[in-house]
Write an enzyme that holds these catalytic residues in place. Structure first.
Site: not given
Length: 169
Positions: A11, A71, A143
């Site tokens: 992420d 992502e 996160d």
């Protein structure tokens, strides 16, 4: 029986890049590890990107994933912030690619749909469902939980015909 595959989810963020490693074997998922790579916001951009690079590189070396998922960047109102996020995302894609891993990308809504069942949800829902899907998971930040969700998303989608066909090319 299908062979276990180790997946790292990333992420990306300039301040904090979450990471999560899972093993997928058939439909079963197993938590391996998770955490956050941070950069020092007192440093210049190049130094911060190096910190992210070195942190992700060390994690890949330690946990030896076989595939990576990152992502995709969403565009926010501040173009400067979007650009910095894109640079951090570039590091998050480069490090596993240089390690020889195939890197898949997933939109935030696809990750949420894979984990919580709908394309829109909040951080609390993601944390809760990651705990349901990976009961032994520990994570110190949103996160890291998001990174585990990205890895889970990839574990679900890597079985798709489209992903398997792309892997052959």
């Amino acid at each position: 029986m299908a062979e276990a595959i180790r997946i790292i989810g990333l992420d990306p963020g300039l301040r904090r890049t979450g990471w999560g490693v899972v093993e997928s074997q058939g439909n079963a998922l197993r938590f391996v590890a998770s955490g956050t790579v941070t950069s020092d916001d007192r440093e210049d951009l190049a130094a911060r990107l190096c910190q992210l690079h070195d942190g992700i590189y060390a994690i890949i070396g330690q946990y030896a994933p076989e595939e990576a998922a990152v992502e995709q960047t969403f565009v926010n109102a501040n173009p400067s912030s979007t650009l910095k996020l894109g640079q951090a995302r570039g590091i998050a894609m480069l490090v596993p690619a240089r390690a020889g891993l195939r890197v898949a990308e997933y939109a935030p809504n696809a990750v949420k749909k894979s984990v919580i069942g709908v394309g829109h949800g909040d951080k609390a829902q993601i944390r809760m469902m990651v705990r349901v899907l990976l009961p032994k998971a520990t994570f110190e930040s949103d996160d890291a939980a998001d990174a585990l969700a990205i890895a889970i998303c990839h574990a679900h989608h890597r079985q798709s015909v489209a992903y398997r066909m792309a892997a052959l090319t």
